[in-house]
Every structure is written in structure tokens, then in C-alpha cells.
Design a protein around this motif. Structure first.
Motif, PDB file in Angstrom:
ATOM      1  N   LEU A  75     -28.062  24.988 -40.196  1.00 14.17           N
ATOM      2  CA  LEU A  75     -26.838  25.288 -39.470  1.00 14.17           C
ATOM      3  C   LEU A  75     -25.690  25.587 -40.437  1.00 14.17           C
ATOM      4  O   LEU A  75     -24.907  26.525 -40.224  1.00 14.17           O
ATOM      5  CB  LEU A  75     -26.474  24.102 -38.574  1.00 14.17           C
ATOM      6  CG  LEU A  75     -25.242  24.267 -37.681  1.00 14.17           C
ATOM      7  CD1 LEU A  75     -25.433  25.419 -36.713  1.00 14.17           C
ATOM      8  CD2 LEU A  75     -24.952  22.977 -36.926  1.00 14.17           C
ATOM      9  N   THR A  76     -25.578  24.805 -41.503  1.00 18.96           N
ATOM     10  CA  THR A  76     -24.550  25.068 -42.510  1.00 18.96           C
ATOM     11  C   THR A  76     -24.789  26.410 -43.189  1.00 18.96           C
ATOM     12  O   THR A  76     -23.841  27.164 -43.453  1.00 18.96           O
ATOM     13  CB  THR A  76     -24.541  23.940 -43.553  1.00 18.96           C
ATOM     14  OG1 THR A  76     -24.421  22.676 -42.895  1.00 18.96           O
ATOM     15  CG2 THR A  76     -23.398  24.110 -44.532  1.00 18.96           C
ATOM     16  N   ARG A  77     -26.046  26.728 -43.464  1.00 20.32           N
ATOM     17  CA  ARG A  77     -26.365  28.025 -44.079  1.00 20.32           C
ATOM     18  C   ARG A  77     -25.987  29.177 -43.165  1.00 20.32           C
ATOM     19  O   ARG A  77     -25.455  30.193 -43.606  1.00 20.32           O
ATOM     20  CB  ARG A  77     -27.849  28.067 -44.425  1.00 20.32           C
ATOM     21  CG  ARG A  77     -28.252  29.311 -45.206  1.00 20.32           C
ATOM     22  CD  ARG A  77     -29.636  29.177 -45.812  1.00 20.32           C
ATOM     23  NE  ARG A  77     -30.650  28.914 -44.817  1.00 20.32           N
ATOM     24  CZ  ARG A  77     -31.339  27.778 -44.730  1.00 20.32           C
ATOM     25  NH1 ARG A  77     -31.109  26.795 -45.586  1.00 20.32           N
ATOM     26  NH2 ARG A  77     -32.250  27.600 -43.796  1.00 20.32           N
ATOM     27  N   LEU A  78     -26.225  29.007 -41.864  1.00 18.54           N
ATOM     28  CA  LEU A  78     -25.886  30.061 -40.905  1.00 18.54           C
ATOM     29  C   LEU A  78     -24.381  30.280 -40.830  1.00 18.54           C
ATOM     30  O   LEU A  78     -23.907  31.424 -40.831  1.00 18.54           O
ATOM     31  CB  LEU A  78     -26.434  29.688 -39.526  1.00 18.54           C
ATOM     32  CG  LEU A  78     -25.960  30.537 -38.341  1.00 18.54           C
ATOM     33  CD1 LEU A  78     -26.475  31.966 -38.477  1.00 18.54           C
ATOM     34  CD2 LEU A  78     -26.409  29.923 -37.022  1.00 18.54           C
ATOM     35  N   LEU A  79     -23.613  29.191 -40.779  1.00 19.04           N
ATOM     36  CA  LEU A  79     -22.175  29.312 -40.538  1.00 19.04           C
ATOM     37  C   LEU A  79     -21.365  29.574 -41.795  1.00 19.04           C
ATOM     38  O   LEU A  79     -20.334  30.253 -41.738  1.00 19.04           O
ATOM     39  CB  LEU A  79     -21.661  28.041 -39.855  1.00 19.04           C
ATOM     40  CG  LEU A  79     -22.196  27.738 -38.455  1.00 19.04           C
ATOM     41  CD1 LEU A  79     -21.652  26.407 -37.954  1.00 19.04           C
ATOM     42  CD2 LEU A  79     -21.845  28.849 -37.487  1.00 19.04           C
ATOM     43  N   LEU A  80     -21.793  29.043 -42.938  1.00 22.28           N
ATOM     44  CA  LEU A  80     -20.909  29.018 -44.103  1.00 22.28           C
ATOM     45  C   LEU A  80     -21.430  29.738 -45.341  1.00 22.28           C
ATOM     46  O   LEU A  80     -20.610  30.141 -46.185  1.00 22.28           O
ATOM     47  CB  LEU A  80     -20.604  27.556 -44.484  1.00 22.28           C
ATOM     48  CG  LEU A  80     -19.989  26.676 -43.394  1.00 22.28           C
ATOM     49  CD1 LEU A  80     -19.808  25.250 -43.902  1.00 22.28           C
ATOM     50  CD2 LEU A  80     -18.662  27.240 -42.927  1.00 22.28           C
ATOM     51  N   GLN A  81     -22.738  29.873 -45.520  1.00 19.11           N
ATOM     52  CA  GLN A  81     -23.249  30.369 -46.797  1.00 19.11           C
ATOM     53  C   GLN A  81     -23.088  31.891 -46.901  1.00 19.11           C
ATOM     54  O   GLN A  81     -24.015  32.660 -46.667  1.00 19.11           O
ATOM     55  CB  GLN A  81     -24.724  29.980 -46.980  1.00 19.11           C
ATOM     56  CG  GLN A  81     -25.231  30.257 -48.404  1.00 19.11           C
ATOM     57  CD  GLN A  81     -26.627  29.716 -48.625  1.00 19.11           C
ATOM     58  OE1 GLN A  81     -26.950  28.640 -48.141  1.00 19.11           O
ATOM     59  NE2 GLN A  81     -27.457  30.464 -49.341  1.00 19.11           N
ATOM     60  N   HIS A  82     -21.878  32.291 -47.243  1.00 23.88           N
ATOM     61  CA  HIS A  82     -21.550  33.702 -47.449  1.00 23.88           C
ATOM     62  C   HIS A  82     -20.549  33.784 -48.599  1.00 23.88           C
ATOM     63  O   HIS A  82     -19.783  32.854 -48.839  1.00 23.88           O
ATOM     64  CB  HIS A  82     -20.935  34.321 -46.190  1.00 23.88           C
ATOM     65  CG  HIS A  82     -21.649  33.972 -44.919  1.00 23.88           C
ATOM     66  ND1 HIS A  82     -22.873  34.494 -44.589  1.00 23.88           N
ATOM     67  CD2 HIS A  82     -21.312  33.136 -43.894  1.00 23.88           C
ATOM     68  CE1 HIS A  82     -23.267  34.010 -43.420  1.00 23.88           C
ATOM     69  NE2 HIS A  82     -22.340  33.164 -42.983  1.00 23.88           N
ATOM     70  N   GLY A  83     -20.534  34.900 -49.291  1.00 23.99           N
ATOM     71  CA  GLY A  83     -19.555  35.105 -50.351  1.00 23.99           C
ATOM     72  C   GLY A  83     -19.676  34.056 -51.437  1.00 23.99           C
ATOM     73  O   GLY A  83     -20.725  33.879 -52.054  1.00 23.99           O
ATOM     74  N   ARG A  84     -18.596  33.319 -51.674  1.00 18.36           N
ATOM     75  CA  ARG A  84     -18.554  32.329 -52.747  1.00 18.36           C
ATOM     76  C   ARG A  84     -19.132  30.982 -52.331  1.00 18.36           C
ATOM     77  O   ARG A  84     -19.156  30.051 -53.148  1.00 18.36           O
ATOM     78  CB  ARG A  84     -17.101  32.138 -53.203  1.00 18.36           C
ATOM     79  CG  ARG A  84     -16.551  33.359 -53.929  1.00 18.36           C
ATOM     80  CD  ARG A  84     -15.095  33.174 -54.283  1.00 18.36           C
ATOM     81  NE  ARG A  84     -14.602  34.285 -55.077  1.00 18.36           N
ATOM     82  CZ  ARG A  84     -13.325  34.488 -55.371  1.00 18.36           C
ATOM     83  NH1 ARG A  84     -12.419  33.627 -54.927  1.00 18.36           N
ATOM     84  NH2 ARG A  84     -12.948  35.529 -56.095  1.00 18.36           N
ATOM     85  N   PHE A  85     -19.534  30.841 -51.089  1.00 18.33           N
ATOM     86  CA  PHE A  85     -20.149  29.596 -50.636  1.00 18.33           C
ATOM     87  C   PHE A  85     -21.637  29.662 -50.973  1.00 18.33           C
ATOM     88  O   PHE A  85     -22.410  30.363 -50.331  1.00 18.33           O
ATOM     89  CB  PHE A  85     -19.941  29.422 -49.129  1.00 18.33           C
ATOM     90  CG  PHE A  85     -20.068  28.001 -48.663  1.00 18.33           C
ATOM     91  CD1 PHE A  85     -18.951  27.193 -48.559  1.00 18.33           C
ATOM     92  CD2 PHE A  85     -21.299  27.468 -48.331  1.00 18.33           C
ATOM     93  CE1 PHE A  85     -19.050  25.880 -48.113  1.00 18.33           C
ATOM     94  CE2 PHE A  85     -21.419  26.167 -47.893  1.00 18.33           C
ATOM     95  CZ  PHE A  85     -20.291  25.360 -47.781  1.00 18.33           C
ATOM     96  N   THR A  86     -22.052  28.925 -51.994  1.00 20.42           N
ATOM     97  CA  THR A  86     -23.385  29.046 -52.563  1.00 20.42           C
ATOM     98  C   THR A  86     -24.379  28.118 -51.870  1.00 20.42           C
ATOM     99  O   THR A  86     -24.021  27.298 -51.020  1.00 20.42           O
ATOM    100  CB  THR A  86     -23.340  28.706 -54.057  1.00 20.42           C
ATOM    101  OG1 THR A  86     -22.947  27.335 -54.213  1.00 20.42           O
ATOM    102  CG2 THR A  86     -22.337  29.609 -54.787  1.00 20.42           C
ATOM    103  N   ALA A  87     -25.655  28.229 -52.282  1.00 17.35           N
ATOM    104  CA  ALA A  87     -26.697  27.351 -51.731  1.00 17.35           C
ATOM    105  C   ALA A  87     -26.443  25.890 -52.106  1.00 17.35           C
ATOM    106  O   ALA A  87     -26.719  24.973 -51.321  1.00 17.35           O
ATOM    107  CB  ALA A  87     -28.065  27.797 -52.227  1.00 17.35           C
ATOM    108  N   GLU A  88     -25.883  25.654 -53.300  1.00 15.64           N
ATOM    109  CA  GLU A  88     -25.549  24.283 -53.687  1.00 15.64           C
ATOM    110  C   GLU A  88     -24.446  23.724 -52.784  1.00 15.64           C
ATOM    111  O   GLU A  88     -24.496  22.552 -52.372  1.00 15.64           O
ATOM    112  CB  GLU A  88     -25.085  24.253 -55.142  1.00 15.64           C
ATOM    113  CG  GLU A  88     -24.727  22.846 -55.622  1.00 15.64           C
ATOM    114  CD  GLU A  88     -24.073  22.852 -56.989  1.00 15.64           C
ATOM    115  OE1 GLU A  88     -23.723  21.758 -57.471  1.00 15.64           O
ATOM    116  OE2 GLU A  88     -23.894  23.944 -57.567  1.00 15.64           O
ATOM    117  N   ASN A  89     -23.463  24.567 -52.461  1.00 18.73           N
ATOM    118  CA  ASN A  89     -22.415  24.132 -51.529  1.00 18.73           C
ATOM    119  C   ASN A  89     -23.001  23.785 -50.170  1.00 18.73           C
ATOM    120  O   ASN A  89     -22.567  22.822 -49.515  1.00 18.73           O
ATOM    121  CB  ASN A  89     -21.368  25.227 -51.367  1.00 18.73           C
ATOM    122  CG  ASN A  89     -20.660  25.592 -52.653  1.00 18.73           C
ATOM    123  OD1 ASN A  89     -20.137  26.687 -52.801  1.00 18.73           O
ATOM    124  ND2 ASN A  89     -20.661  24.683 -53.631  1.00 18.73           N
TER     125      ASN A  89
END
Length: 625
Positions: free
Chosen positions: A348-362
Motif C-alpha cells: 500500500l505504501t509502495r502504491l501511494l508514495l513510492q514515486h520520484g524521490r521516495f525510494t524503496a528504502e523509504n
């Protein structure tokens, strides 16, 4: 119904735009020092909005305004407008004074410590937003009292639109300079506050509002609002206060990206938290509160008038039964929501937030925070319900005391768990504090209302827990066996990488949720019955109220008969006599052979023994069947 549909539609649209807003912000900043500073700076005016705007002030002001408005003549609403003018003015003066004092304090801090320039600058820039949004919330309260929900329901949407516009402008104008982008976004928040207030003013004047400086006639109402607001405000805002404390501790104990790992003001100790912890807290709260805002707020809003009615009638048994039913519904929704969020936190976090500077570690860090917060979802839902139970009884002292104890325990747990669990300790302390706060509220209410039905509560918790465990296991199993949907869709759509990425993330969340929903159904069937636990809770609550109603009617018949000197056995015999009936009338007729006894012939039967509705004491007459 039209207003309800309008508000629900606007709320849903606002939350959807809020999810897009968070995604765009995460893409712009990622998890880093700039996002940490912006998230912490925005919490201050946002807390003021929750404290003075949409929280207890609106709850105290709206009933008072409605009472004055209804008491005034339709041709002269001046008392209502005088009260509204007084509240608007006093709120603006108090908040403006607090903002000016805070601005001076920030300026003095900047002169003493120039290294916190970005934090102080963003906070100073967004502080005036607290005045604008609190005034906008009170204008919305007046429009709600007048039955006008259109413009008031648009207020939350305006912030999201301005925020998204600010993200777009920051990306186009500021380039890769993140501090400049943060200032652009802060300016967008301030513009949103101006629009949220100004768009409602014309509608308010169209409904007859006229500004007045004559406050003397309504000053007692103003003072009553002031007396009620402080304890209710603090108690209802404990979760928000704890969130600000979490962010402050995270900011204080986070290691800077540049510099020594040792805490300068505590020699021999290293920072327990990494940079980006404040941002991870902010995004994790936004995600776990998304479903919470729908169910918890709706249940408290619907239940509060019913509890207040029971308390006013001194029907403490029925108030306790309704609170028990509400707690069972909280368990039914909250326990599966807790485990469900844990199961799908990372996709869910990957779907909503993991774009641009928001990395897999984030993503991994934020998902860990969501899992820690999710432990207490059922407690977060139950606390507002029990608070309203206390307020229905007129008890403001106990919720305030328990709330202050919760703030103290959350602070102690924060300062303890960050050395053991690092950043997850902040979220875990909030969840543990909420559980303890819920337990103390239940103990306090039991002293006033009597013992809750713990057999029903335990049975509901057991069934909901077993069903949630089945769902959790199914979700984890699906996540293990399903393919990497991003890779699958990107291979199927080679020319559309964005569609492949978004569609793959969506499938990674939707498939476990859908299959896990079947797991909940299977768990409910396996715990004894074809009905879900929610239906069982609702049905048992209705049956309990029916039993209370029947027993109340029996007491009413006995008391009514004693007062009238009626022979109950004779009245029942007459009521059950075949071919005879009871109806209104003054003429007395012979009952024939069945009335040989003078006792029966002259008996009057209370209306509660008759099978149809007709009030008062009735004479017995002969009537054809």
C-alpha cells in the motif's frame, strides 16, 4: 438526506485528493531533512485547526448558536448574528495574539540559533494559516446550523487543490532546490487558508448574517461556550497532541545528514533515530488514519445524540447497552483493520508514495511505522465513542484527567522505546497509550453505569480476532505466491512504464485484500454461524433493547394498575375473553353470561392490556367479533 449525501461525497473526494496530495509530496521530497522540517512545521497550524477549529469549539458553538437562532423570531435574527459575531471576533483576536507571540519567539530563536533557519521560516510562514482555517471552521458551523452544506463541504477540498497546485509550481519553478520548493508549498497552504475562509463569506451573508458589535444580550452564551471548550478541547485532541510530541522527539533525536553521530548536548550517546523519521511518521499517520476517519467519526457522530438522550432521561441501563454495542462494533471493524493494515502496509505504501524521490528504502521505513501504528486501530476507534459516553453524562473532568495521563505516558514511552525499537518505538508508544486510555475510560464508565456485558464483548473479540487471523494468513499467503505484477504489466505494456508500475502496485494491494476478505467470511463462518459478527452484534443489541422495552412495559402496567386499584387477573380474563373487545366509549353494556360476577362487569381495563392502540382507561362493552 441531501445534505448527508453532499457531505459524504465531498468527504470522499477530499480523502481521495488527500491521497494524491501525499503521493505528490512524497515524490517531490522523499524522506529527508527538508520533508522532516516541512512536516513538523505544518503540524503546528494543523493542530490549531483540530483544537480550535473543527474540534471542541465547533462542538460547543454549534448547539449554542442553534439554540439562540431557534429562540429568536424569524423576522429578527439579531441575537444569533450577535453571538456569531462575538465568537468570530474573540477567536480571531485570541489566535492572532497567539500567532504574534509565536512569531516573536521564532524570531528570537533564529537570532540565537541560525542553523534552524528553514524550520523557523516555514513555521513562521504557515502559522497565520491557523487563524484562517479556524475562522473558516466556525463559518462552516453557522452554515451547517442554517442547513447549508454546499460551500462548507468544499472547504477541505480547497486545501488539497491548492497543495497539489503548489507541488506542481514548486516542481516547475524551483527545479531541484528543495528548500525553495518547501517555501513555495508553504505559500500554497497560506493561500488555501484565505480561499477556505473567503469562499464561505458570501454564502453566509446571503443567508441573512449581519455583523454586530452589540454582544451584551448574548454574553452569557459566549461565557458558557468558553467554559465548556477548554476541557473538551484537550480531551478530544490527545491523539493530535501525542502526534506533535512524537514529531518533536523525532526531530530532537534524529541524526543530521551531515555531522557527528554523537548527540552534542548528551556526550557519550549517539542519535537513536535516522534523518527522515519525522517524514515517515507523517506519511504513516496519513495512511493508517484514512479508514479510521470514516468509521470512527461516523460511529461517534451517530451515537452521541442517542447517548445524550438516554442520559437526559436517566436511562443508564440503555446507555450502557448502547455503549456495549458500539464497543462490539469497534472490535468487529478495528481488529480486522489492524491486522489488514499490517498485512498490506508495504504494497500500500509502495502504491501511494513510492514515486520520484521516495525510494524503496523509504517505503520499507514507512511501512514499518504503519505496522506499529496499526496495533492500536481498534483503540483509536473506541476512544471517541467512550469520550462521548462521558460527555453525554455531563462528565468533562474524567476524560481530561485520563487524556493528560495519556500524554505523560506517551512521552515516557517515546523516550524509552526509541532506544530499543528506534523509529518504530514512536508509533508503538502511541498505540500502547491508546490501549491504556481505552481501558481507563471503560473502568471509569463502569463506575457510573454498572458492569458492561463482558461475555458478549469477549465473544465478539474472540470471533473477530479469529476471523482477522484467517484474513491475515490468507493475505500473507497470496503475497508470497503472487508474481511481481509490476514486471508482468511492464512486459505486457512495454511502451507505458507508468501504467505498468501503477497497475502492478494496484494489483499487489487489491488481490490480497479481495482474497483476504473471503478469509474474513470463512473465519466468521468457522466461529459459529452464518451471520457475520457485526450482524450478530447489531441483532443482539436490538434484542437487548427489546427485552428492556418489554420489561419496562410490564413495570408500567403494574404501577398503573396499583395507582388505579385494578384487579390484574380480572383484567387479563376480560381482555382474553373470546368475542369480546375493548374500545373507547362511555356506555356500559351487559357482558351476558360471562359477566355474572359483578366484579368483572364493572372492571376497567388499562389500554396496555388491549391488542390495539387506544390511550387511557377504557370501559368494557359487548361487541360482535
Amino acid at each position: 438526506m441531501h445534505g448527508l449525501r453532499l457531505v459524504m461525497s465531498s468527504t470522499l473526494l477530499s480523502r481521495m485528493l488527500g491521497a494524491v496530495r501525499d503521493s505528490a509530496t512524497a515524490s517531490l521530497f522523499g524522506l529527508g531533512p527538508v520533508m522532516d522540517v516541512f512536516a513538523f512545521s505544518f503540524r503546528v497550524p494543523n493542530l490549531a485547526r483540530q483544537l480550535f477549529g473543527e474540534g471542541a469549539l465547533s462542538a460547543a458553538f454549534l448547539p449554542a448558536f442553534t439554540r439562540v437562532y431557534e429562540a429568536s423570531e424569524s423576522s429578527d435574527r439579531r441575537p444569533a448574528w450577535q453571538l456569531a459575531s462575538a465568537v468570530f471576533t474573540l477567536l480571531a483576536v485570541v489566535l492572532t495574539g497567539l500567532v504574534l507571540v509565536a512569531e516573536l519567539g521564532l524570531a528570537a530563536w533564529h537570532l540565537h540559533d541560525g542553523r534552524s533557519g528553514l524550520l523557523l521560516g516555514l513555521t513562521a510562514m504557515m502559522l497565520p494559516y491557523s487563524v484562517l482555517i479556524c475562522l473558516a471552521a466556525q463559518v462552516s458551523a453557522v452554515l451547517h446550523a442554517l442547513g447549508r452544506f454546499g460551500w462548507a463541504s468544499v472547504v477541505p477540498i480547497v486545501l488539497n487543490i491548492c497543495w497539489l497546485t503548489g507541488v506542481w509550481v514548486a516542481g516547475k519553478v524551483a527545479g531541484g532546490d528543495q528548500p525553495t520548493q518547501a517555501y513555495v508549498l508553504a505559500g500554497a497552504v497560506l493561500i488555501a487558508g484565505v480561499l477556505q475562509l473567503s469562499t464561505q463569506i458570501p454564502e453566509l451573508y446571503r443567508r441573512g448574517f449581519r455583523w454586530s458589535w452589540e454582544w451584551q444580550p448574548v454574553w452569557p452564551e459566549v461565557k458558557s461556550i468558553g467554559r465548556a471548550i477548554l476541557p473538551v478541547t484537550i480531551a478530544l485532541s490527545i491523539t493530535q497532541i501525542n502526534s506533535v510530541l512524537d514529531s518533536g522527539i523525532a526531530w530532537l533525536f534524529s541524526r543530521p545528514e551531515e555531522g557527528s553521530a554523537e548527540i552534542p548536548w548528551w556526550p557519550g550517546h549517539e542519535y537513536p533515530l535516522r534523518a527522515g523519521t519525522v517524514s515517515a511518521l507523517y506519511f504513516a499517520e496519513r495512511i493508517y488514519q484514512f479508514p479510521l476517519g470514516v468509521f470512527g467519526v461516523a460511529l461517534g457522530t451517530v451515537l452521541f445524540p442517542l447517548l445524550a438522550r438516554h442520559a437526559a432521561r436517566r436511562e443508564l441501563g440503555r446507555l450502557r447497552d448502547d455503549l456495549t454495542l458500539a464497543l462490539r462494533l469497534v472490535l468487529v471493524i478495528g481488529i480486522p483493520a489492524s491486522l489488514g493494515l499490517m498485512a498490506v502496509a508495504e504494497p500500500l505504501t509502495r502504491l501511494l508514495l513510492q514515486h520520484g524521490r521516495f525510494t524503496a528504502e523509504n517505503t520499507a521505513r514507512t511501512a514499518g511505522m504503519i505496522c506499529a501504528y496499526s496495533m492500536g486501530v481498534w483503540a483509536y476507534c473506541g476512544i471517541p465513542v467512550l469520550f462521548r459516553g462521558c460527555y453525554a453524562l455531563g462528565d468533562r473532568r474524567v476524560p481530561l484527567q485520563i487524556g493528560m495521563l495519556a500524554v505523560l505516558s506517551d512521552t515516557v514511552l517515546n523516550l524509552t522505546l526509541i532506544w530499543v525499537l528506534a523509529e518504530r518505538g514512536l508509533a508503538s508508544s502511541t498505540a500502547l497509550t491508546a490501549m491504556g486510555q481505552l481501558a481507563l475510560l471503560i473502568v471509569s464508565l463502569q463506575r457510573r453505569l454498572g458492569r458492561f456485558d463482558w461475555r458478549q464483548l469477549g465473544s465478539t473479540a474472540l470471533r473477530a480476532g479469529l476471523a482477522a487471523l484467517v484474513m491475515y494468513g490468507v493475505c500473507l499467503g497470496v503475497q508470497r505466491v503472487q508474481p511481481d505484477w509490476r514486471e508482468v504489466l511492464q512486459n505486457l505494456l512495454p511502451g507505458r512504464p507508468v501504467w505498468g508500475r501503477v497497475g502492478g502496485d494496484l494489483l499487489s494491494v487489491a488481490l490480497p485484500v479481495l482474497v483476504g476478505g473471503g478469509g474474513v467470511s470463512a473465519g466468521c463462518l468457522g466461529t459459529g454461524g452464518r451471520r457475520t459478527v457485526a450482524v450478530r452484534a447489531a441483532r443482539s443489541g436490538r434484542h437487548a433493547r427489546s427485552e428492556n422495552t418489554r420489561s419496562g412495559h410490564a413495570r408500567l402496567r403494574r404501577g398503573h394498575s396499583r395507582r388505579r386499584g385494578i384487579d390484574l387477573s380480572a383484567a387479563r380474563q376480560l381482555s382474553a375473553a373470546r368475542g369480546k373487545a375493548v374500545r373507547c366509549g362511555s356506555a356500559k353494556k351487559s357482558l351476558g353470561p360471562q359477566s355474572a360476577s359483578g366484579k368483572l362487569a364493572n372492571t376497567k381495563v388499562p389500554a396496555c392490556f388491549r391488542p390495539w392502540k387506544c390511550g387511557g382507561m377504557m370501559d368494557i362493552e359487548s361487541r360482535r367479533g
